[in-house]
Design an enzyme around this catalytic site. Structure first.
Site, short mmCIF file in Angstrom:
data_model
loop_
_atom_site.label_atom_id
_atom_site.label_comp_id
_atom_site.label_asym_id
_atom_site.label_seq_id
_atom_site.Cartn_x
_atom_site.Cartn_y
_atom_site.Cartn_z
N SER A 18 0.84 -1.19 0.00
CA SER A 18 0.00 0.00 0.00
C SER A 18 0.87 1.24 0.00
CB SER A 18 -0.91 0.00 1.23
OG SER A 18 -1.59 1.23 1.31
N HIS A 43 -0.88 -0.97 -4.51
CA HIS A 43 -2.18 -0.62 -3.96
C HIS A 43 -2.27 0.87 -3.68
CE1 HIS A 43 -5.90 -1.78 -1.81
NE2 HIS A 43 -5.60 -0.79 -0.96
N ASP A 45 -4.64 3.77 -2.03
CA ASP A 45 -5.76 4.08 -1.15
C ASP A 45 -6.27 5.49 -1.44
OD1 ASP A 45 -6.12 1.75 0.62
OD2 ASP A 45 -4.07 2.18 1.22
N MET A 47 -8.90 8.37 -0.82
CA MET A 47 -9.84 8.81 0.21
C MET A 47 -10.30 10.23 -0.10
SD MET A 47 -7.74 7.47 3.54
CE MET A 47 -6.76 5.96 3.46
N HIS A 76 -8.17 1.35 -4.55
CA HIS A 76 -9.22 1.19 -3.55
C HIS A 76 -9.89 2.54 -3.32
CE1 HIS A 76 -10.15 0.23 0.98
NE2 HIS A 76 -11.26 0.35 0.25
N MET A 78 -12.11 4.69 -1.41
CA MET A 78 -12.82 4.95 -0.15
C MET A 78 -13.48 6.31 -0.27
SD MET A 78 -10.04 3.46 2.57
CE MET A 78 -8.62 3.56 1.46
N MET A 147 -11.60 -5.52 4.81
CA MET A 147 -10.91 -4.55 5.64
C MET A 147 -10.78 -5.10 7.05
SD MET A 147 -10.10 -2.13 3.65
CE MET A 147 -9.44 -1.06 4.93
N PHE A 153 -6.95 5.36 7.82
CA PHE A 153 -5.57 5.65 8.24
C PHE A 153 -4.77 4.36 8.25
CE2 PHE A 153 -8.22 8.92 10.16
CZ PHE A 153 -7.53 10.08 9.84
N GLY A 154 -3.48 4.48 7.95
CA GLY A 154 -2.59 3.33 8.02
C GLY A 154 -2.10 3.11 9.44
N GLY A 155 -1.47 1.94 9.63
CA GLY A 155 -0.83 1.65 10.91
C GLY A 155 -1.76 1.24 12.03
N ASP A 185 -6.75 -6.19 3.74
CA ASP A 185 -6.03 -4.94 3.96
C ASP A 185 -6.24 -4.48 5.40
OD1 ASP A 185 -4.77 -2.50 3.83
OD2 ASP A 185 -6.19 -1.59 2.43
N GLY A 186 -5.12 -4.25 6.10
CA GLY A 186 -5.19 -3.71 7.45
C GLY A 186 -4.47 -4.58 8.45
N GLY A 187 -3.32 -4.13 8.94
CA GLY A 187 -2.58 -4.90 9.92
C GLY A 187 -1.99 -6.19 9.37
N GLY A 207 0.99 -2.01 4.11
CA GLY A 207 1.67 -0.72 3.99
C GLY A 207 2.75 -0.55 5.02
N SER A 208 2.38 -0.42 6.27
CA SER A 208 3.35 -0.17 7.34
C SER A 208 4.40 -1.27 7.43
CB SER A 208 2.63 -0.03 8.69
OG SER A 208 1.72 1.05 8.66
#
Length: 231
Positions: A18, A43, A45, A47, A76, A78, A147, A153-155, A185-187, A207-208
């Site tokens: 991401s 990817h 994101d 927004m 993506h 959003m 999700m 938000f990332g992280g 996506d996410g964590g 991402g992170s």
């Protein structure tokens, strides 16, 4: 790369870094590092500051990066009113466009518009959204994005309950005879990836973990791929 709009086959899990987590001052360098590390997709994101409480980039960023790589661009959206974004992002070079089930009152029509624009059609599900909202559009899907954090938000911390939908979607795919890919996506990191892949995830968005890896982007991509392979 599969032609835009073609349903890709399900092989080894794809790694899709991401770019939300990239250094925005060196954005093109971050994207290039992902490609050189062997990322399968990139990817984006997107927004709008209304559907989610954050504002990121638009179609012009996709257009600016498109000439520099033939890596599939996984966009993506959003956003509210996702139909208004389909044509601009498709023309800019998106390979897939994923909209939120919660944002589209006429979901089948939106998916048809995405495919007509030459892109793979995807739907994202927020952590609270049940997979069965997709039962009657399963045949129109190329991708479902689960999700495992609240978007914006990332992280953020991984939500295990939301991740349980991966197995539910795999069953839906089998029951309907559909062929969509399941993305998460996410964590997503080297600890959460194996379980997600065992449950049926085909695409890992991170991402992170990738951009914050101590061995750099290449180390992050390699670690995630190794974790997925170990599943």
């Amino acid at each position: 790369m599969n032609p835009p709009g073609e349903r890709p086959s399900r092989n080894a899990p794809r790694v899709s870094p991401s770019l939300l987590a990239a250094d925005l001052g060196r954005f093109a360098d971050g994207a290039r590092a992902c490609v050189e590390a062997g990322a399968d997709w990139l990817h984006f994101d997107v927004m709008d500051g209304r559907f989610v409480p954050n504002l990121t980039f638009g179609a012009e960023l996709v257009r600016a990066l498109r000439p520099h790589s033939d890596t599939p661009f996984d966009v993506h959206l959003m956003v509210e009113r996702p139909d208004a974004y389909v044509e601009p992002f498709a023309e800019a070079g998106a390979s897939s466009l994923t909209v939120h089930a919660e944002a589209s009152p006429h979901l089948q029509r939106t998916l048809a518009a995405i495919r007509a624009a030459g892109c793979r059609a995807g739907v994202a599900l927020n952590p609270h959204t049940r997979p069965d909202v997709l039962a009657y559009v399963a045949g129109d899907l190329d991708l479902v994005l689960v999700m495992t954090v609240n978007p914006g938000f990332g992280g953020q911390e991984f939500l295990p309950a939301a991740a349980g939908k991966v197995a539910d979607l795999r069953r839906l795919r089998e029951q309907t005879g559909a062929s969509f890919l399941i993305s998460v996506d996410g964590g997503v990191d080297d600890e959460t990836a194996p379980g997600l892949v065992r449950d049926g995830a085909d695409v890992l968005v991170a991402g992170s973990f990738v951009f914050g890896h101590p061995d750099g982007v290449s180390g992050g991509v390699a670690a995630l791929r190794a974790a997925a392979a170990g599943a």
